[in-house]
Design a protein around this motif. Structure first.
Motif, PDB file in Angstrom:
ATOM      1  N   PHE C  50     -13.577  73.011 101.227  1.00 15.61           N
ATOM      2  CA  PHE C  50     -12.842  73.891 100.325  1.00 15.61           C
ATOM      3  C   PHE C  50     -13.588  74.144  99.011  1.00 15.61           C
ATOM      4  CE2 PHE C  50      -9.123  75.511  98.051  1.00 15.61           C
ATOM      5  CZ  PHE C  50      -8.648  76.358  99.038  1.00 15.61           C
ATOM      6  N   MET C  52     -14.456  71.925  96.688  1.00 14.50           N
ATOM      7  CA  MET C  52     -14.098  71.080  95.544  1.00 14.50           C
ATOM      8  C   MET C  52     -15.121  69.986  95.327  1.00 14.50           C
ATOM      9  SD  MET C  52     -10.183  70.872  96.711  1.00 14.50           S
ATOM     10  CE  MET C  52      -9.460  69.856  95.446  1.00 14.50           C
ATOM     11  N   PRO C  72     -13.385  77.037  94.693  1.00 14.32           N
ATOM     12  CA  PRO C  72     -12.154  76.952  95.488  1.00 14.32           C
ATOM     13  C   PRO C  72     -11.297  78.209  95.355  1.00 14.32           C
ATOM     14  CG  PRO C  72     -12.498  74.907  94.308  1.00 14.32           C
ATOM     15  CD  PRO C  72     -13.573  75.846  93.850  1.00 14.32           C
ATOM     16  N   GLN C  73     -11.160  78.734  94.109  1.00 14.50           N
ATOM     17  CA  GLN C  73     -10.325  79.930  93.938  1.00 14.50           C
ATOM     18  C   GLN C  73     -10.868  81.099  94.758  1.00 14.50           C
ATOM     19  OE1 GLN C  73     -10.965  77.756  91.351  1.00 14.50           O
ATOM     20  NE2 GLN C  73     -10.057  78.587  89.488  1.00 14.50           N
ATOM     21  N   VAL C  76      -9.879  80.837  98.181  1.00 17.13           N
ATOM     22  CA  VAL C  76      -8.493  81.245  98.413  1.00 17.13           C
ATOM     23  C   VAL C  76      -8.458  82.751  98.681  1.00 17.13           C
ATOM     24  CG1 VAL C  76      -6.205  81.443  97.389  1.00 17.13           C
ATOM     25  CG2 VAL C  76      -7.546  79.377  97.006  1.00 17.13           C
ATOM     26  N   TYR C  77      -9.195  83.495  97.869  1.00 11.63           N
ATOM     27  CA  TYR C  77      -9.253  84.944  98.074  1.00 11.63           C
ATOM     28  C   TYR C  77      -9.829  85.303  99.433  1.00 11.63           C
ATOM     29  CZ  TYR C  77      -8.083  86.025  93.230  1.00 11.63           C
ATOM     30  OH  TYR C  77      -7.426  86.154  92.038  1.00 11.63           O
ATOM     31  N   PHE C  82      -5.163  75.416 101.287  1.00 16.12           N
ATOM     32  CA  PHE C  82      -5.402  73.969 101.346  1.00 16.12           C
ATOM     33  C   PHE C  82      -4.174  73.214 100.857  1.00 16.12           C
ATOM     34  CE2 PHE C  82      -7.980  70.237  99.418  1.00 16.12           C
ATOM     35  CZ  PHE C  82      -7.803  69.497 100.573  1.00 16.12           C
ATOM     36  N   HIS C  87      -0.339  64.882  95.415  1.00 19.04           N
ATOM     37  CA  HIS C  87      -0.131  65.861  94.344  1.00 19.04           C
ATOM     38  C   HIS C  87      -0.248  67.280  94.860  1.00 19.04           C
ATOM     39  CE1 HIS C  87      -1.564  62.202  92.183  1.00 19.04           C
ATOM     40  NE2 HIS C  87      -0.456  62.470  91.529  1.00 19.04           N
ATOM     41  N   ASN C  88       0.510  67.576  95.896  1.00 18.19           N
ATOM     42  CA  ASN C  88       0.363  68.895  96.504  1.00 18.19           C
ATOM     43  C   ASN C  88       1.537  69.832  96.225  1.00 18.19           C
ATOM     44  OD1 ASN C  88       2.209  67.611  98.090  1.00 18.19           O
ATOM     45  ND2 ASN C  88       0.808  67.290  99.809  1.00 18.19           N
ATOM     46  N   ILE C  89       2.382  69.452  95.262  1.00 16.86           N
ATOM     47  CA  ILE C  89       3.460  70.363  94.845  1.00 16.86           C
ATOM     48  C   ILE C  89       3.502  70.416  93.318  1.00 16.86           C
ATOM     49  CG2 ILE C  89       5.005  70.088  96.828  1.00 16.86           C
ATOM     50  CD1 ILE C  89       6.472  67.994  94.938  1.00 16.86           C
ATOM     51  N   MET C 101       4.141  80.391  93.141  1.00 18.92           N
ATOM     52  CA  MET C 101       2.841  80.013  92.600  1.00 18.92           C
ATOM     53  C   MET C 101       1.777  80.000  93.688  1.00 18.92           C
ATOM     54  SD  MET C 101       2.838  79.787  89.418  1.00 18.92           S
ATOM     55  CE  MET C 101       4.020  81.128  89.391  1.00 18.92           C
ATOM     56  N   GLY C 102       2.215  79.669  94.891  1.00 17.08           N
ATOM     57  CA  GLY C 102       1.270  79.736  96.007  1.00 17.08           C
ATOM     58  C   GLY C 102       0.730  81.143  96.180  1.00 17.08           C
ATOM     59  N   PHE C 104       0.206  83.275  93.837  1.00 24.57           N
ATOM     60  CA  PHE C 104      -0.166  83.776  92.508  1.00 24.57           C
ATOM     61  C   PHE C 104      -1.224  84.871  92.557  1.00 24.57           C
ATOM     62  CE2 PHE C 104      -2.326  83.697  88.403  1.00 24.57           C
ATOM     63  CZ  PHE C 104      -1.238  83.770  87.563  1.00 24.57           C
ATOM     64  N   ARG C 147       3.788  76.453 100.459  1.00 27.29           N
ATOM     65  CA  ARG C 147       3.038  76.989  99.319  1.00 27.29           C
ATOM     66  C   ARG C 147       1.670  77.507  99.780  1.00 27.29           C
ATOM     67  NH1 ARG C 147      -1.106  76.284  96.428  1.00 27.29           N
ATOM     68  NH2 ARG C 147      -1.721  74.637  97.851  1.00 27.29           N
TER      69      ARG C 147
END
Ligand SMILES: Nc1ncnc2c1ncn2[C@@H]1O[C@H](COP(=O)(O)OP(=O)(O)O)[C@@H](O)[C@H]1O
Ligand SMILES: [Mg+2]
Lengths: 336, 443, 234
Positions: C50, C52, C72-73, C76-77, C82, C87-89, C101-102, C104, C147
């Motif tokens: 991903f 990171m 990573p961003q 996403v595009y 992922f 800490h996934n929420i 937000m998912g 966004f 998300r």
């Protein structure tokens, strides 16, 4: 025994001033809490930010007054407020670029940000003093009272007067509008939600494509507005003294922590908790007790729990109690 | 990594003497250009600032603790001078001394009782009720004893005393007492705020400093409040006595100096000697401590708190130790400063001057390095004193074309007075950003 | 070439390498599962895919395009989603806000996608106005997956989605994941519950010390006596 008089005295000397003061603290604490939530440090320069914003408002108000511009019964300062916010926003964005951005990039530890913010505090403090000196400035104009103590007595037939200053009403109204607008922004708009998301879980926010620098910028803009409004309202209510804002830092921090640092709702609640505790504990209850008890009870002393010189001790004591028993605060902020 | 280390240690060695020599030149320049009296004043306050910086450096440089209450600990040192060295006021003691002691005992006893019973009570609502009863009852008992005692004490000849006075001991004893008072206050704060987020210690120290100052300003029975305590005893002779002393007059004649100026310089030199001795002892003790296993553990904790905690080290306990020690040094220096001033004036304690300026000293000097703290203390104090006259001089030169009474000139000169806040802030920010290890980096 | 092709990845967190030549591929609409002992580098491999984690060697291709250098961003595009292991929420935001937000980065109408997630996870719909931090472990994982689905990814990456949930909830989550795969989304998943995960896997990877120890179809790995003995407890 005279419950009504006692009630009026209590309202006049405790409830009204504490509500106004609580609104000012709430706005100050909101600024601190937003910075904490997004940038994750306690901003020691926040008091000076309030001072700077209020200073610009004072100066612009003076200018408007010299032009003969006014809002009638309302203070001219309200007209000057947007200019104060704008100037403060520019100052904060500049500070972020020149100072804080670097530490974000190198992922500095939180305490480093705190120390850096004390440097910023020094600079802002010097800046304000160089522009306006250190003298007291009164800048409220328009009608002084909404309810006048003498008229109230005449109207109600009571011994005790109830006074409601215009500045107090304006403080509460403006604070309510500001808080409502802020909560609307945070809870209803996409940008506001992205700020909360960033504050909640920075890594996941990044994974969701939220741009951290934009969030930081919006935060500073909001903080500029909150700090300027808080500083101006405080100055309107009392008077503008550059050095007083440094002393406001403790109650403002206490309010933010009591409510749960990083939690906006908590900041508002914390502001009122601190303000009411401070005013109640330092109020001389002699009058109220005299009204309530039989004549023979009339106390000799002031019936004051704490001298007003120790009002900071109230914030401090509440802060310590919260740290000892509930470090996350009343509304569960991001603590420890 | 190892290369970088050797590099810094080799460059530090010649750097330190060089900087200290430059510092001496700066002070000598003041001596030649202004007066030796000013130069020695700067030196003495610089030395005291250096000790305060040593205390802050112990907390920050060794343990990474941010103390925003330096002013409060300094002020406690000042209070110690009054309580230790001023003669007691017998009239005040007989008027309310006993009751005051009793009141304070009740106050402390109440808190102790609350602290002791709290963990022993059942975790029900009853606990809160009992605790409230203890605290509220204790508070009213305290006030019932305290208020009349205060009134009685403050009524005793308020123009010259109106307080209990001190113990009438030689003033040197006040210095360790100042250290003890500051250590006590630091212990209370650290006990609550350590172990939580690092910001909380900063905020808690900010609070305790404000409260200590409020006590000093308002508890007239203790410190005469804003009426100040003047004429504190000194550990060195008075100028006036020197000027009548045969030996001293002979010395002045031999040096060809005016005895009046000479006596004041002589006194300042004596102070400087004492202060230097104190600095020497503190630095040596701290260097030894730093090299001991204790010091190594301290630094290991600072550099990786999580790992140290995982290895079973009591991080919070160590931090408590070091915080209290650092505060004690600051209190010691605070007592020295009040002794040098000869008076306690609570209104002069300002956080920017007594807390944040010390921080600038530590950061500029080099956090983690004791010699750096000493250098930073001297240098920043020098700048703090000299920025204003230098600024005024520059403004005078720049505005020499303007008439003397012009508003612009007067305004500019007034502004210059505030320049030093701005300058100190800028210095702090620039050093943090571009040279975070300071002038004399940690080895 | 496969839809996702991460080849010969080497790298770590600044110190020694954690990944020692790990290769992962996923075909379109396929479920690929990574199993392996604790600390094998499974999460690290996911982070590497991903973006990171900076790779010292190796490359990542998505749909034939080299995305090794993307943040990573940016990934996403490109259509990757992922769900991190922890800490996934967003705990103090409502479930619905988590989904928003998912999405966004999306500029188009997101309401239909939210409806799809609600359909897939009825529990998410039920709790839509509650703060995600107040939900149970299983519900949180559903929110987290929901998300990630909000960007309408072509590849969904899940790091231990069933960690800390009850067996019943686990079965249900697996069913949902199969449903997601059926819509044509490729899935790359790390799992502690190796046996159940391999049962639904088209392809399985056994990762040991940052390198592929076994690679085969899920069924074959389950049948392999060596894999059974060492990793599946007999
Ligand atoms: N953020 C990190 N920084 C440094 N090392 C890490 C980090 N995360 C994991 N590691 C190390 O990398 C190795 C593999 O961890 P991980 O990928 O989480 O394993 P798995 O997910 O297979 O249990 C472990 O030795 C772990 O200690
Ligand atoms: Mg893992």
């Amino acid at each position: 025994m005279d419950i009504l008089n006692a009630l009026v005295a209590f309202t006049n000397f405790v409830v009204v001033p504490a509500t106004a003061y609580g609104s000012q603290l709430a706005l100050g604490a909101l600024g601190v809490t937003l910075i904490y939530g997004v940038l994750r440090f306690s901003n020691f320069a926040h008091g000076e930010t309030m001072s700077f914003g209020a200073m610009v408002v004072v100066l612009v108000t003076g200018l408007f007054q010299s032009w003969g511009l006014s809002l009638g019964a309302l203070p001219t300062a309200l007209l000057a407020l947007p200019f104060g916010i704008l100037a403060t926003a520019l100052l904060l964005l500049l500070t972020d670029r020149v100072v804080y951005k670097f530490y974000r990039k190198v992922k500095a530890v939180p305490v480093m940000f705190v120390i850096v913010s004390t440097g910023v505090m020094f600079v802002m403090n010097g800046l304000v003093r160089m522009v306006v000196g250190t003298d007291d400035r009164r800048f409220s104009d328009g009608a002084r009272f909404v309810i006048n103590a003498r008229e109230f007595k005449a109207w109600s037939g009571l011994n005790e007067g109830l006074a409601l200053k215009t500045t107090q009403v304006i403080t509460v109204v403006v604070a309510m509008i500001t808080v409502a607008a802020l909560f609307w922004f945070l809870n209803k708009t996409r940008t506001g939600k992205s700020m909360r998301a960033f504050s909640d879980n920075e890594d996941l926010a990044l994974l969701s494509g939220i741009n951290p620098e934009r969030v930081v910028m919006i935060t500073w803009l909001l903080v500029a507005a909150l700090a300027t409004i808080a500083g101006t309202l405080y100055g309107l209510d009392k008077s503008y003294k550059p050095f007083i804002f440094q002393q406001l830092l403790l109650p403002v921090f206490a309010a933010a922590i009591v409510g749960g640092i990083g939690n906006p709702l908590g900041a508002v609640a914390g502001g009122f908790v601190i303000a009411f505790s401070e005013v109640t504990l330092t109020y001389a209850f002699k009058k109220v007790v005299t009204y309530l008890g039989p004549d023979s009870w009339a106390p000799d002393g002031l019936v004051q729990l704490l001298s007003t010189d120790y009002k900071f001790a109230v914030s401090f004591a509440i802060l310590i109690i919260v740290l000892l028993f509930k470090p996350t605060g009343l509304f569960k902020g991001q603590s420890i | 990594m190892t290369q970088a280390q050797t590099q810094t240690s080799t460059t530090t060695l010649p750097r330190a003497p060089l900087y200290f020599a430059a510092m001496a030149v700066l002070i000598a320049a003041v001596g030649f250009l202004q007066s030796w009296n000013s130069a020695l004043s700067i030196l003495n306050m610089g030395l005291i600032s250096a000790i305060m910086a040593l205390g802050v450096n112990l907390q920050w440089g060794y343990a990474g603790l941010f103390n925003v209450g330096v002013m409060g600990f300094t002020a406690l040192g000042g209070l110690a001078v009054v309580l230790t060295s001023m003669p007691p006021v017998p009239a005040a003691w007989s008027a309310g001394g006993g009751r005051m002691i009793l009141a304070l005992l009740v106050g402390v006893g109440t808190i102790a009782l609350a602290v002791l019973t709290y963990p022993r009570l059942p975790k029900t609502r009853l606990r809160g009720v009992i605790l409230t009863v203890i605290l509220v009852g204790g508070f009213f008992a305290f006030r019932a004893l305290f208020d009349p005692a205060v009134e009685a004490i403050e009524a005793v000849d308020p123009a010259v005393s109106g307080y209990l006075g001190g113990m009438g001991l030689p003033v040197i004893f006040a210095w360790p007492v100042g250290a003890l008072l500051a250590a006590g206050a630091a212990w209370l704060v650290a006990k609550t705020a350590l172990g939580l987020r690092s910001d909380y210690l900063a905020i808690a120290t900010l609070g305790i400093a404000e409260i200590i100052l409020a006590v000093l300003k308002n508890e007239d029975w203790l410190s005469r409040g804003v009426k100040n305590v003047n004429g504190l005893p000194r550990p060195v002779p008075y100028e006036i006595n020197l000027q009548q002393n045969e030996w001293f007059l002979g010395l002045m004649a031999k040096l060809g100096m005016d005895p009046v100026t000479g006596s004041s310089i002589f006194v300042k030199l004596l102070y400087a000697g004492i202060f230097l001795a104190v600095i020497f002892v503190i630095v040596v003790a701290m260097e030894l401590a730093l090299k001991s296993p204790w010091g190594r553990m301290m630094r290991a904790i600072r550099d990786n708190e999580v790992a140290s905690e995982a290895m079973g080290k009591d991080v919070t306990g160590r931090h408590l130790q070091i915080f209290v020690l650092g505060a004690a040094i600051i209190g010691f220096a605070g007592a020295m400063m009040t002794t040098l001033d000869g008076q306690l004036t609570p209104t002069t304690y300002q956080p920017l001057r007594y807390t944040f300026l010390i921080w600038v000293m530590v950061i500029v000097g080099g956090s983690g390095n004791n010699w750096g703290a000493v250098l930073g203390g001297m240098l920043i104090w020098f700048l703090w004193v000299e920025v204003e006259p230098i600024g005024a001089w520059i403004v005078n030169v720049l505005t020499s074309g303007l008439e003397d009474g012009s508003a612009l000139k007067a305004g500019l000169i007034e502004r210059v007075a505030y320049m030093r806040y701005l300058t100190m802030g800028v210095i702090l920010l620039v050093v943090l950003r571009f040279s975070p290890r300071g002038l004399l980096p940690e080895k | 070439m496969s839809f996702l092709h991460a080849s010969e990845m080497r790298g770590g967190y600044g110190g020694a390498d954690i990944l020692h030549g790990c290769t992962l591929t996923v075909q379109k609409g396929e479920i690929a599962v990574i199993v392996g002992p604790n600390g094998a580098g499974k999460s690290t491999a996911m982070k590497a895919v991903f973006g990171m984690l900076k790779l010292r060697e190796g490359a990542v291709y998505l749909d034939g395009e080299d995305i090794t250098g993307l943040s990573p961003q940016e990934r996403v595009y490109k259509g990757m989603g992922f769900v991190p292991q922890t800490h996934n929420i967003f705990p103090t935001m409502t479930v619905r806000e988590n989904l928003e937000m998912g999405a966004f980065i999306r500029k188009d109408e997101i309401e239909p996608t939210i409806e799809q997630v609600y359909e897939l996870f009825p529990a998410v719909y039920e709790k839509r106005n509650q703060n995600a931090g107040e939900l149970s472990g299983g519900q949180r994982q559903q929110v987290a997956v929901g998300r990630a689905l909000m960007t309408q990814p072509k590849l969904l990456m899940l790091d231990e989605p069933t960690a800390g949930v009850s067996p019943i909830v686990m079965d249900e989550l697996f069913d949902r994941i199969i449903e997601v795969a059926k819509t044509g989304i490729s899935i790359l998943m790390v799992e502690q519950n190796a046996r159940q995960a391999l049962e639904i896997a088209d392809k399985g990877y056994v990762l040991v010390q940052g390198a592929n120890a076994y690679t085969d179809t899920g069924a074959n790995l389950l049948a392999d006596p060596e894999v059974r003995r060492t990793f599946l407890g007999g």
